[in-house]
Design an enzyme around this catalytic site. Structure first.
Site, PDB file in Angstrom:
ATOM      1  CG  ASP A   1      58.696  33.164  94.765  1.00  0.00           C
ATOM      2  OD1 ASP A   1      57.962  32.108  94.676  1.00  0.00           O
ATOM      3  OD2 ASP A   1      58.347  34.107  94.262  1.00  0.00           O
TER       4      ASP A   1
ATOM      5  CD  GLN B   1      50.808  31.417  98.795  1.00  0.00           C
ATOM      6  OE1 GLN B   1      49.860  31.291  99.453  1.00  0.00           O
ATOM      7  NE2 GLN B   1      50.705  31.101  97.534  1.00  0.00           N
TER       8      GLN B   1
ATOM      9  CE  LYS C   1      56.758  28.989 100.471  1.00  0.00           C
ATOM     10  NZ  LYS C   1      57.331  29.872  99.586  1.00  0.00           N
TER      11      LYS C   1
ATOM     12  N   GLY D   1      54.560  28.413  93.264  1.00  0.00           N
ATOM     13  CA  GLY D   1      55.279  27.842  92.470  1.00  0.00           C
ATOM     14  C   GLY D   1      56.502  27.066  93.170  1.00  0.00           C
ATOM     15  CG  HIS D   2      56.351  25.328  96.426  1.00  0.00           C
ATOM     16  ND1 HIS D   2      55.633  24.836  97.452  1.00  0.00           N
ATOM     17  CD2 HIS D   2      56.192  26.617  96.476  1.00  0.00           C
ATOM     18  CE1 HIS D   2      55.184  25.756  98.085  1.00  0.00           C
ATOM     19  NE2 HIS D   2      55.020  26.886  97.640  1.00  0.00           N
TER      20      HIS D   2
HETATM   21  P1  GDP Z   1      59.325  28.425  96.920  1.00  0.00           P
HETATM   22  O1  GDP Z   1      58.142  28.936  96.166  1.00  0.00           O
HETATM   23  O2  GDP Z   1      59.637  28.841  98.345  1.00  0.00           O
HETATM   24  O3  GDP Z   1      59.330  26.837  96.803  1.00  0.00           O
HETATM   25  O4  GDP Z   1      60.454  28.846  96.086  1.00  0.00           O
HETATM   26  P2  GDP Z   1      60.713  28.942  94.346  1.00  0.00           P
HETATM   27  O5  GDP Z   1      61.097  27.501  93.839  1.00  0.00           O
HETATM   28  O6  GDP Z   1      59.977  29.642  93.889  1.00  0.00           O
HETATM   29  O7  GDP Z   1      62.137  29.918  94.255  1.00  0.00           O
HETATM   30  C1  GDP Z   1      63.130  29.314  94.819  1.00  0.00           C
HETATM   31  C2  GDP Z   1      64.187  29.271  93.570  1.00  0.00           C
HETATM   32  O8  GDP Z   1      65.547  29.325  94.121  1.00  0.00           O
HETATM   33  C3  GDP Z   1      64.257  28.114  92.778  1.00  0.00           C
HETATM   34  O9  GDP Z   1      64.320  28.434  91.449  1.00  0.00           O
HETATM   35  C4  GDP Z   1      64.939  27.121  93.357  1.00  0.00           C
HETATM   36  O10 GDP Z   1      65.456  26.296  92.728  1.00  0.00           O
HETATM   37  C5  GDP Z   1      66.035  28.013  93.692  1.00  0.00           C
HETATM   38  N1  GDP Z   1      66.995  27.893  94.978  1.00  0.00           N
HETATM   39  C6  GDP Z   1      66.461  27.180  96.133  1.00  0.00           C
HETATM   40  N2  GDP Z   1      67.618  27.165  96.904  1.00  0.00           N
HETATM   41  C7  GDP Z   1      68.691  27.569  96.262  1.00  0.00           C
HETATM   42  C8  GDP Z   1      69.816  27.902  96.802  1.00  0.00           C
HETATM   43  O11 GDP Z   1      70.354  27.555  97.860  1.00  0.00           O
HETATM   44  N3  GDP Z   1      70.827  28.487  95.891  1.00  0.00           N
HETATM   45  C9  GDP Z   1      70.248  28.790  94.551  1.00  0.00           C
HETATM   46  N4  GDP Z   1      71.257  29.477  94.007  1.00  0.00           N
HETATM   47  N5  GDP Z   1      69.101  28.526  94.478  1.00  0.00           N
HETATM   48  C10 GDP Z   1      68.394  28.110  94.976  1.00  0.00           C
HETATM   49  P1  IMO Z   2      55.360  30.584  96.494  1.00  0.00           P
HETATM   50  O1  IMO Z   2      54.415  29.452  97.189  1.00  0.00           O
HETATM   51  C1  IMO Z   2      55.542  34.510  95.716  1.00  0.00           C
HETATM   52  C2  IMO Z   2      51.884  37.245  95.569  1.00  0.00           C
HETATM   53  C3  IMO Z   2      51.624  37.725  94.337  1.00  0.00           C
HETATM   54  C4  IMO Z   2      50.777  39.033  94.669  1.00  0.00           C
HETATM   55  C5  IMO Z   2      50.116  38.499  95.970  1.00  0.00           C
HETATM   56  C6  IMO Z   2      48.749  38.235  95.814  1.00  0.00           C
HETATM   57  O2  IMO Z   2      55.707  30.072  95.355  1.00  0.00           O
HETATM   58  O3  IMO Z   2      56.374  31.343  97.488  1.00  0.00           O
HETATM   59  P2  IMO Z   2      47.524  36.066  94.645  1.00  0.00           P
HETATM   60  O4  IMO Z   2      47.373  35.439  93.381  1.00  0.00           O
HETATM   61  O5  IMO Z   2      47.735  35.259  95.692  1.00  0.00           O
HETATM   62  O6  IMO Z   2      46.175  36.490  95.124  1.00  0.00           O
HETATM   63  O7  IMO Z   2      48.710  37.107  94.714  1.00  0.00           O
HETATM   64  O8  IMO Z   2      50.787  37.639  96.597  1.00  0.00           O
HETATM   65  N1  IMO Z   2      52.111  35.639  95.489  1.00  0.00           N
HETATM   66  C7  IMO Z   2      53.266  35.106  95.782  1.00  0.00           C
HETATM   67  N2  IMO Z   2      54.704  35.705  95.559  1.00  0.00           N
HETATM   68  N3  IMO Z   2      55.651  33.290  95.794  1.00  0.00           N
HETATM   69  C8  IMO Z   2      54.292  33.027  95.912  1.00  0.00           C
HETATM   70  O9  IMO Z   2      54.071  31.582  96.184  1.00  0.00           O
HETATM   71  C9  IMO Z   2      53.025  33.782  95.674  1.00  0.00           C
HETATM   72  N4  IMO Z   2      52.018  33.364  95.862  1.00  0.00           N
HETATM   73  C10 IMO Z   2      51.277  34.690  95.717  1.00  0.00           C
HETATM   74  O10 IMO Z   2      52.484  38.112  93.395  1.00  0.00           O
HETATM   75  O11 IMO Z   2      51.787  40.102  95.184  1.00  0.00           O
HETATM   76 MG    MG Z   3      57.527  30.137  94.510  1.00  0.00          MG
END
Ligand code: GDP
Ligand code: IMO
Ligand code: MG
Length: 438
Positions: free
Chosen positions: A13, A223, A16, A40-41
Site C-alpha cells: 500500500d 504487496q 505502487k 488493491g492499487h
Molecule cells: P498500492 O497498493 O501500493 O498501489 O497503494 P494503495 O492504493 O493500496 O494505497 C495508497 C493510498 O494512498 C491510495 O489511497 C492512494 O490514492 C493514496 N496515495 C498515493 N500517493 C499519495 C500521496 O502522495 N499523497 C496522498 N495523500 N495519498 C496518496
Molecule cells: P498491495 O499490492 C497490504 C497482507 C495481508 C496479510 C498478509 C497475507 O495493495 O500493496 P494474503 O491474503 O496475501 O495471504 O495476506 O499480507 N497483504 C497486503 N497488505 N497491501 C497488499 O497489497 C497486501 N496483500 C496482502 O493483510 O497481512
Molecule cells: Mg494496496
C-alpha cells in the site's frame, strides 16, 4: 529494451498503483508478476478513483498492453468482474493479456484460507481471505489449475478431482456447499475461461518481443518487501515474493532484462494484518495519521496500522531489491507535525541495540524502534510541484531518507492525484527522464 520494476519497499500500500499509472503513460506495457487480488492499487485521476486488484495499473490508457504474468494467481470471478466494471466505466481493455500459465484461485482456496485463519485463532495472519496462500500452495504441490485448463472441460474436471482429493478432510465442514459441487465448479470455471479467452496468451513470448523491440516495459509489483515469503516477517507474510527478482520469474525474463528498480515507500509506515511492526504508533498520533492518510485497506477496508518511517527496514528492502531509485509517497500527510521521528536502530528484548533487520523471528518480535527526531513543517504540500517549493524541513527529511538508505529519491508524492508529484533532480538520471522527454 528499457524496463523498470516497481516494488513496494514496506508492507504494501505504498502507492505502487499511482506511480505505475504515472510511468505507464510513456511506456508501452505494464506487467503484473506476482500476487493476486489481495492487492488493491488505487489511481486517482481528475477526481475519479480507480481501485484495481488484478488489472495492471496501465489499463486506464486505451489499448495499452497490460499483462497478467505467469506468477500471478488469478481469481477469474474477480477478474471478469473487474473487466466488466472497467468496460462499464468506458475503459478500453483490449490490451489485456493473461498468461495461460498463471494459476487459478478456486472456490476451495477461499474456503481453506478462511478456515486456516479460524484455526490459527489468536495467532492468525490476518490474510485478505482471497485464497492466495492455498492457491500458491497448490502450485508448489503441483496440484494447481492453470488458466489454460479453463479451456478444456475434460482436463479441468480431472485436475479439480486431483486437487480436491488431499483436501477432503479440511474441506469436510464445507462438504454441502454448492460451490464445491464438481459439475457446478467445472461449468462456472469453463464459463470464466470462455469470457477471458480473447485475452489469454503466451505472455512470456510477448514480453520477450516487447523487450527485443526496444519497448519500454514496467513490471508492477504487488504487496511489499516485508511481506515477502522468503525475506519478510515470516509467517506474517504473503505467499509470493513481492521483490524485484520475482519480476523475472513471474513474467519469464532474465535478470539482465531489468534496467531500473524503483522502490515505493510512504513517508511513514503502515501495515495491514498481524505481525511485527517495530515502529508502530500507539494512540492519538497514529489515529491522526490514519485519518489524514486515509489508511484503510483498498481490498478489505480494514484500518491499517500506522507507524513512523522505519529506515532500518527500508535499507533492508533496498538491499533485497537492489533498488536504483526511491519514490516517497504521502509526504503531504506529515504536514502540521511539529517533530517527526525516524527509526534508525532497533532495541531488542534485552536492551541491546542493532541497526540491521533481524533475521530471527524471536528477535524481530521484540524489536522496537529507536528514533532520531527531525523538525516537521506546517505548510500544506498539495500544490507543490518542484523541490524548491517544498519547505526546507521537508527537503531535509527526504535527504535524510536517501542518505540513510543510499538510494536517490526520484519522485515525491504530495497527494493522491496523479498530478500531485514532484520529480526531483535525481530523476534526470533515470529511464523515466528519457521517457518523459520523449
Ligand atoms: P498500492 O497498493 O501500493 O498501489 O497503494 P494503495 O492504493 O493500496 O494505497 C495508497 C493510498 O494512498 C491510495 O489511497 C492512494 O490514492 C493514496 N496515495 C498515493 N500517493 C499519495 C500521496 O502522495 N499523497 C496522498 N495523500 N495519498 C496518496
Ligand atoms: P498491495 O499490492 C497490504 C497482507 C495481508 C496479510 C498478509 C497475507 O495493495 O500493496 P494474503 O491474503 O496475501 O495471504 O495476506 O499480507 N497483504 C497486503 N497488505 N497491501 C497488499 O497489497 C497486501 N496483500 C496482502 O493483510 O497481512
Ligand atoms: Mg494496496
Amino acid at each position: 529494451m528499457p524496463s523498470i520494476v516497481i516494488v513496494g519497499a514496506q508492507w504494501g500500500d505504498e502507492g505502487k498503483g499511482k506511480i505505475t499509472d504515472l510511468l505507464a503513460e510513456r511506456s508501452d506495457a505494464v506487467i503484473r508478476f506476482q500476487g493476486g487480488n489481495n492487492a488493491g492499487h488505487t489511481i486517482v485521476r481528475d477526481g475519479q478513483v480507480w481501485k484495481l486488484h488484478l488489472m495492471p495499473s496501465g489499463i486506464l490508457y486505451p489499448g495499452k498492453t497490460c499483462v497478467i504474468g505467469n506468477g500471478v494467481v488469478i481469481d477469474p470471478k474477480v477478474l471478469t468482474d473487474e473487466l466488466e466494471e472497467l468496460r462499464r466505466r468506458g475503459v478500453d481493455t483490449g490490451g489485456l493479456r493473461i498468461s495461460a500459465n498463471a494459476h487459478v484461485i478456486m472456490p476451495y482456496h477461499l474456503m481453506l484460507d478462511t478456515a486456516g485463519e479460524a484455526r490459527l485463532g489468536s495467532l492468525q495472519i490476518g490474510t485478505t481471505r482471497r485464497g492466495i496462500g492455498p492457491c500458491y500452495a497448490d502450485k508448489a504441490a503441483r496440484l494447481g489449475i492453470r488458466v489454460q485448463d479453463l479451456l478444456d472441460e475434460k482436463i479441468l474436471k480431472k485436475k479439480i478431482v486431483a486437487a480436491l482429493e488431499p483436501k477432503r478432510l479440511s474441506l469436510r465442514p464445507f462438504a454441502k456447499d454448492p460451490k464445491l459441487d464438481l459439475q457446478t465448479m467445472t461449468e462456472d470455471y469453463m464459463t470464466y475461461g470462455h469470457r477471458l479467452e480473447q485475452h489469454i496468451a503466451d505472455t512470456t513470448r510477448l514480453v520477450w518481443d516487447l523487450l527485443e523491440d526496444g519497448r519500454q516495459v514496467i513490471f508492477e509489483g504487488a504487496q511489499g518487501a516485508l511481506l515477502d515469503i522468503d525475506h519478510g516477517t515470516y509467517p506474517f507474510v504473503t505467499s509470493s515474493n513481492p521483490i524485484a527478482a520475482a519480476a523475472c520469474i513471474g513474467s519469464g525474463v532474465g535478470p539482465k532484462d531489468i534496467d531500473e528498480i524503483w522502490g515505493i515507500t510512504k513517508a511513514y509506515a503502515t501495515r495491514v494484518g498481524a505481525g511485527p511492526f517495530p515502529t508502530e504508533m500507539e494512540g492519538e498520533q497514529g489515529e491522526l495519521l490514519r485519518e489524514r492518510g486515509g489508511e484503510f485497506g483498498t481490498t478489505t477496508g480494514r484500518a491499517r496500522r500506522v507507524g513512523w518511517l522505519d529506515l532500518v527496514a527500508l535499507r533492508y528492502a533496498a538491499k533485497l531489491n537492489s533498488l536504483t531509485a526511491l519514490a516517497v509517497t504521502k509526504l503531504d500527510v506529515l504536514s502540521g507535525l511539529e517533530e517527526l521521528y525516524v527509526c534508525t536502530r532497533y532495541r531488542g528484548a534485552e536492551g541491546a541495540e542493532f541497526d540491521v533487520f533481524p533475521y530471527h523471528q524471536t528477535v524481530l518480535h521484540h524489536a522496537t524502534g529507536e528514533y532520531e527526531t527531525v523538525p516537521g513543517w506546517e505548510e500544506d504540500l498539495g500544490e507543490c510541484r518542484t523541490e524548491a517549493e517544498l519547505p526546507q524541513a521537508a527537503r531535509d527529511y527526504l535527504a535524510a531518507i536517501s542518505d540513510f538508505v543510499g538510494v536517490p529519491v526520484v519522485l515525491v508524492g504530495v497527494g493522491p492525484g496523479r498530478e500531485q508529484v514532484i520529480w526531483t533532480e535525481a530523476a534526470q538520471h533515470t529511464i523515466a527522464a528519457n521517457a518523459l522527454a520523449r
